[in-house]
Design an enzyme around this catalytic site. Structure first.
Site, short mmCIF file in Angstrom:
data_model
loop_
_atom_site.label_atom_id
_atom_site.label_comp_id
_atom_site.label_asym_id
_atom_site.label_seq_id
_atom_site.Cartn_x
_atom_site.Cartn_y
_atom_site.Cartn_z
CB SER A 141 26.07 50.96 89.41
OG SER A 141 25.31 51.92 88.71
CE1 TYR A 155 30.38 52.62 81.56
CE2 TYR A 155 29.39 54.68 82.29
CZ TYR A 155 30.25 53.61 82.51
OH TYR A 155 30.95 53.54 83.69
#
Length: 283
Positions: A141, A155
């Site tokens: 992540s 994103y």
């Protein structure tokens, strides 16, 4: 146990290994005594890294292709051995207002940053379960997975998705009775040196200047970003200690996590910052 005691002698498969934190994780894994399978769409980058790392293997694979990732898993298990560490790291960036973002750029980012993680899990986890040996799954992540940032919405969205996917996977592995040997962990890097901003998508219409100004701002942050090998060392240490959230800069990323928790608890709406306090990029 130390990271060396846990990982030495095992096989690590790292996607997006050609640059940034992926390359840093590969170098540190090799230094711990792991056989590293370097996976990237950039064949030249992983070939160069392969020559640097003893016993490393380079594989060109597009994580957007589910069948290719399945073939990768089968190849590794038949030719290299059981995977002790799977790192789903491959990712790309995108700058610009969401309404200016080209559909092709959106589709590419989602297919790499989100679907690529899913394909890695779907391809490798059944092999890990069948091997009946301890193994680790790290999904990348980002500090962006607990932040909101304008002009980088695709994103940021993808990193929120990866974090949620990883948290759910952790529960599923536990629910299925495998938590004693399948260790699922979420990696949340802060700013780590890479070329992700240079290679990020932009916009070809609308407010191009705003998109490129955001790219420029991120490149300024890159100048002060963490060394990828130093980041990798911290991640491996936390993984060995049994942490779930693996933070390259524990205080820096931890503050962002605490702030996110406060925002949700207090139900505060998103607000623009006059000065950026953290950077969502990792690769």
């Amino acid at each position: 146990m130390t990271a060396r005691e846990i990982f030495s002698g095992g096989v690590a498969v790292i996607t997006g290994a050609g640059n940034g934190i992926g390359a840093g994780l590969a170098r540190h894994a090799a230094g711990l005594g792991m056989t590293v399978v370097l996976v990237d769409i950039d064949g030249e980058a992983v070939a160069t890294l392969r020559d640097e790392l003893p016993g490393a293997i380079d594989v060109v694979c597009d994580v957007r292709d589910a069948d290719a990732v399945e073939r990768l898993a089968a190849q590794v298990y038949s030719e290299v051995g059981p995977v002790r560490l799977l790192v789903n790291n491959a990712g790309v960036e995108q700058f610009g207002y969401l309404w200016d973002t080209p559909v092709a750029n959106w589709d590419r980012l989602v297919s790499i940053n989100v679907s690529g993680v899913f394909y890695g899990i779907r391809a490798f986890l059944p092999h890990m379960l069948a091997a009946d040996t301890p193994s680790w799954v790290w999904n990348l992540s980002s500090i962006g997975g607990v932040a909101v940032v304008p002009l980088q919405a695709p994103y940021i969205m993808s990193k929120h998705a990866v974090l949620a996917l990883t948290e759910c996977l952790r529960l599923e592995v536990d629910s299925a009775g495998h938590a004693d040997r399948i260790h699922v962990q979420a990696v949340l890097p802060g700013a780590v040196k890479s070329n992700i901003f240079e290679t990020a998508g932009g916009v070809d219409g609308g407010d191009v200047a705003a998109a490129e100004a955001q790219r420029s701002a991120m490149l300024d942050i890159k100048a002060e970003a963490m060394d990828p090998i130093a980041a990798a060392e911290v991640v491996f240490e936390q993984a060995a200690a049994g942490e779930f959230y693996l933070l390259t800069q524990p205080e820096y990323v931890g503050n962002a996590m605490a702030e996110r928790a406060d925002v949700l608890r207090d139900r505060r709406p998103p607000a623009l910052r006059t000065k950026r306090r953290f950077d969502p990029a990792h690769q």
